[in-house]
Write a protein that holds these residues in place. Structure first.
Motif, short mmCIF file in Angstrom:
data_model
loop_
_atom_site.label_atom_id
_atom_site.label_comp_id
_atom_site.label_asym_id
_atom_site.label_seq_id
_atom_site.Cartn_x
_atom_site.Cartn_y
_atom_site.Cartn_z
N GLY A 185 0.88 -1.25 0.03
CA GLY A 185 -0.11 -0.08 0.05
C GLY A 185 0.77 1.16 0.03
N SER A 186 2.14 1.09 0.08
CA SER A 186 2.75 2.38 0.11
C SER A 186 3.99 2.37 -1.35
CB SER A 186 3.88 2.23 1.15
OG SER A 186 4.98 1.19 1.30
N ALA A 187 3.30 1.64 -2.14
CA ALA A 187 4.26 1.84 -3.37
C ALA A 187 4.24 3.12 -3.82
CB ALA A 187 3.37 0.73 -4.38
N GLY A 188 5.34 3.44 -4.42
CA GLY A 188 5.74 4.81 -5.07
C GLY A 188 6.04 5.65 -3.94
N LYS A 189 5.89 5.48 -2.67
CA LYS A 189 6.27 6.54 -1.94
C LYS A 189 7.63 6.30 -1.24
CE LYS A 189 2.21 6.85 0.70
NZ LYS A 189 1.47 6.49 2.19
N ASP A 190 8.49 7.39 -1.54
CA ASP A 190 9.86 7.48 -0.85
C ASP A 190 10.65 6.41 -1.64
OD1 ASP A 190 8.94 9.53 0.89
OD2 ASP A 190 8.51 7.83 2.14
N THR A 191 10.51 6.04 -3.04
CA THR A 191 11.03 4.87 -3.45
C THR A 191 12.56 4.90 -3.74
OG1 THR A 191 10.34 5.66 -5.37
CG2 THR A 191 9.16 3.80 -4.46
N ARG A 192 13.02 6.31 -3.87
CA ARG A 192 14.58 6.38 -4.08
C ARG A 192 15.23 6.29 -2.77
NH1 ARG A 192 16.21 11.29 -5.65
NH2 ARG A 192 17.92 10.42 -6.72
N GLY A 193 16.46 5.51 -3.02
CA GLY A 193 17.51 5.40 -2.00
C GLY A 193 17.09 4.44 -0.76
N ILE A 194 17.47 4.78 0.59
CA ILE A 194 17.18 3.89 1.42
C ILE A 194 16.29 4.09 2.48
CG2 ILE A 194 19.56 2.46 1.15
CD1 ILE A 194 20.54 3.90 3.50
N LEU A 195 15.51 5.10 2.19
CA LEU A 195 14.33 5.92 2.93
C LEU A 195 13.28 4.70 3.39
CD1 LEU A 195 13.85 8.31 4.62
CD2 LEU A 195 12.63 9.10 2.77
N ARG A 196 13.00 3.98 2.46
CA ARG A 196 11.85 2.95 2.71
C ARG A 196 12.13 1.93 2.10
NH1 ARG A 196 6.21 3.79 4.05
NH2 ARG A 196 6.26 5.77 4.06
N VAL A 197 12.47 0.77 2.92
CA VAL A 197 12.73 -0.37 2.02
C VAL A 197 12.25 -1.63 2.80
CG1 VAL A 197 15.15 0.27 1.47
CG2 VAL A 197 14.98 -0.24 3.85
N HIS A 198 12.38 -2.67 2.15
CA HIS A 198 11.43 -3.85 2.61
C HIS A 198 12.35 -4.67 3.53
CE1 HIS A 198 8.46 -3.57 -0.22
NE2 HIS A 198 9.05 -3.60 -1.35
N GLN A 199 13.70 -4.25 3.81
CA GLN A 199 14.60 -4.78 4.72
C GLN A 199 15.36 -3.83 5.39
OE1 GLN A 199 16.97 -8.47 3.53
NE2 GLN A 199 18.54 -7.57 4.70
N PHE A 200 15.23 -3.86 6.64
CA PHE A 200 16.26 -2.98 7.32
C PHE A 200 16.65 -3.35 8.85
CE2 PHE A 200 13.40 -1.15 10.40
CZ PHE A 200 12.23 -1.48 9.89
N ASP A 201 17.81 -2.85 9.11
CA ASP A 201 18.48 -3.32 10.21
C ASP A 201 17.76 -2.32 11.64
OD1 ASP A 201 20.15 -5.32 9.61
OD2 ASP A 201 21.20 -4.17 8.64
N LYS A 202 17.60 -2.98 12.58
CA LYS A 202 17.20 -1.97 13.75
C LYS A 202 17.92 -2.68 15.10
CE LYS A 202 12.52 -1.71 14.45
NZ LYS A 202 12.48 -2.51 15.75
#
Length: 423
Positions: free
Chosen positions: A265-282
């Motif tokens: 549901g967030s397709a197209g949002k913040d797609t450039r770079g590593i701002l919004r990604v499917h895998q991230f560390d935390k």
RNA sequence: GGAGAGGUGACCGAGUGGCCGAAGGUGUAGCAUUGGAAAUGCUAUGUACCCCCUGGGUACCGAGGGUUCGAAUCCCUCCCUCUCCGCCA
């Protein structure tokens, strides 16, 4: 999950809370009605079962004394059929009630701002000062490309879009940050480090409240019916599921994990770079505390997350989320956002929530209070903090006119003394 | 993945169709004994739900089904643990 007794006895209060979230009351009314139906059925079946139990005992006694029991047996058998059909009815009511209950969100804390979206969030404070540049600050994508910190194009080939691939110094920076945060939480803030499974079962997802609502946002392994975790909150909080805690409260746990989110549901949002990604560390912090202390513990939790950012000398702000913007399971929540000058905006890197006993009820996680009474614990969690955005903020806040990035001093010991990221 | 063994209350452990919500032990709490303590003795000690709630009832022996008048006990499916074999970072 809310306490059904609370819905039964303080319906109006709960209704008011849920309305503050902008939720309509259909589910709540459904739960109230199903509870009444369920109790009626329980009373009926229990009476029938009592009858059957005593008759069965009589049969046993009669048989022992050698008497014929075929007739009594037939009548009890008929009774058994009646019980079976009532039981089906009862189970349907229970399941329907459970389904409704699992989909009702937590009641927001009375003190938080009322509002339906982020526009009603309250800014608590801004900390630090935004860096000033005598040049046009670049965004993290440009910096990352200039310094070869990641390779997003090839990551698309390997997996697909929005799966980050950190490279060289970029990967090292990220690893250093994980070490830095875990070390701080374990040595300075009193957390015990945990390295949990990154894949969990359905019960765990339900326990912390991701299911049933968020199924579409998570990765599922169909063959095993397992889920990739969207946050360390899930495995860490489920550590004590179905237990009466065997250690004194509070219990503080911290864990590094990757997090997997489909971001449906967030397709197209913040797609450039590593701002919004499917895998991230935390790095995540989780607390199990006594009910009376949970709001104080929430303040301390935020301080622990802030400490990470203060140690790096970054500029950030804290928001108190309004009733319509807090997550499903939360009663109160603070977000921490880092300043990203290249984007000219704020990036959420931490979310610190008090769930009161909402998760504990789903988890069935209790402790013994001072009187030896078993009570549900209160759970809290907070990001301490989330990674790609922390990297973004460092790149953008610490960039220099010559295109390099000054590494925050606290991080240098984790990077063999490296002071700058250079091309 | 294959073969075998097993999962009973806070813990250990007995129980193969009714007398079992469950022996015995450990642990915990109280009382007695003691100057005090140890030891000993006695007593108590699961959870959840429902109701006409100083009481009564139902359910729970890994989970879910089935057989039966009646299941911890018999049958089926699944999950988990242990041992051995195989495979493997």
């Amino acid at each position: 999950m809310l306490d059904i007794k609370r819905i039964r006895e303080k319906f109006d209060e709960v209704a008011e809370g849920l309305q503050r979230r902008g939720m309509n009351l259909d589910l709540l009314e459904q739960a109230r009605d199903l509870d009444i139906k369920r109790r009626t059925l329980v009373t009926e079946t229990d009476a029938l079962k009592m009858e059957r139990n005593s008759r069965s005992k009589e049969i046993g006694a009669l048989k022992k004394s050698g008497q014929d029991t075929t007739e009594v047996q037939a009548s009890v058998r008929a009774m058994g059929e009646q019980i079976a059909s009532k039981d089906v009815e009862l189970r349907e009511a229970e399941e329907a009630l459970q389904t409704a209950m699992l989909s009702i969100p937590n009641v927001p804390c009375k003190t938080i701002p009322t509002g339906l979206d982020e526009s009603a969030n309250r800014e608590v404070c801004k900390v630090g000062t935004p860096p000033e540049f005598d040049f046009e600050p670049k965004d993290h994508i440009e910096i990352g490309e200039d310094l070869s910190l990641f390779d997003l194009a090839r990551a698309v080939k390997i997996t697909g879009s929005a799966f980050p691939l950190m490279l060289g110094k970029g990967a090292k920076l990220q690893r250093a940050l994980i070490q830095y945060m875990l070390d701080m939480h374990t040595t300075k803030h009193g957390y015990t480090e945990m390295l949990p499974p990154f894949i969990v079962n359905t019960d765990s997802m339900r326990g912390t409240g991701q299911l049933p609502k968020m199924a579409e946002d998570m990765y599922h392994c169909d063959v095993d019916d397992f889920w990739l975790i969207p946050t360390a909150e899930v495995p860490v909080t489920n550590y004590f599921r179905n237990e009466i805690m065997d250690r004194p409260l509070p219990v503080y746990l911290t864990a590094y994990t990757p997090c997997f989110r489909r971001e449906a549901g967030s397709a197209g949002k913040d797609t450039r770079g590593i701002l919004r990604v499917h895998q991230f560390d935390k790095v995540e912090m989780v607390k199990f505390v006594e009910p009376e202390t949970s709001y104080d513990e929430l303040e301390l939790l935020v301080k622990d997350a802030e400490d990470v950012l203060n140690g790096l000398g970054l500029h950030y702000r804290i928001l108190e989320l309004c009733s319509g913007d807090i997550s499903f399971a939360a009663a109160k929540c603070y977000d921490i956002e880092l300043w990203a000058p290249g984007h000219n905006g704020w990036l959420e890197v931490s979310s610190c929530s008090n769930f009161e006993d909402f998760q504990a009820r789903r988890l069935n996680c209790r402790y013994k209070d001072a009187d030896g009474k078993k009570q549900f614990v209160h759970t809290l969690n907070g990001s301490g903090v989330a990674l790609p955005r922390l990297v973004i903020a460092i790149l953008e806040q610490c960039q220099q006119a010559d295109g390099s990035v000054l590494i925050p001093e606290a991080l240098r010991p984790y990077m063999q003394g490296m002071e700058k990221l250079e091309a």
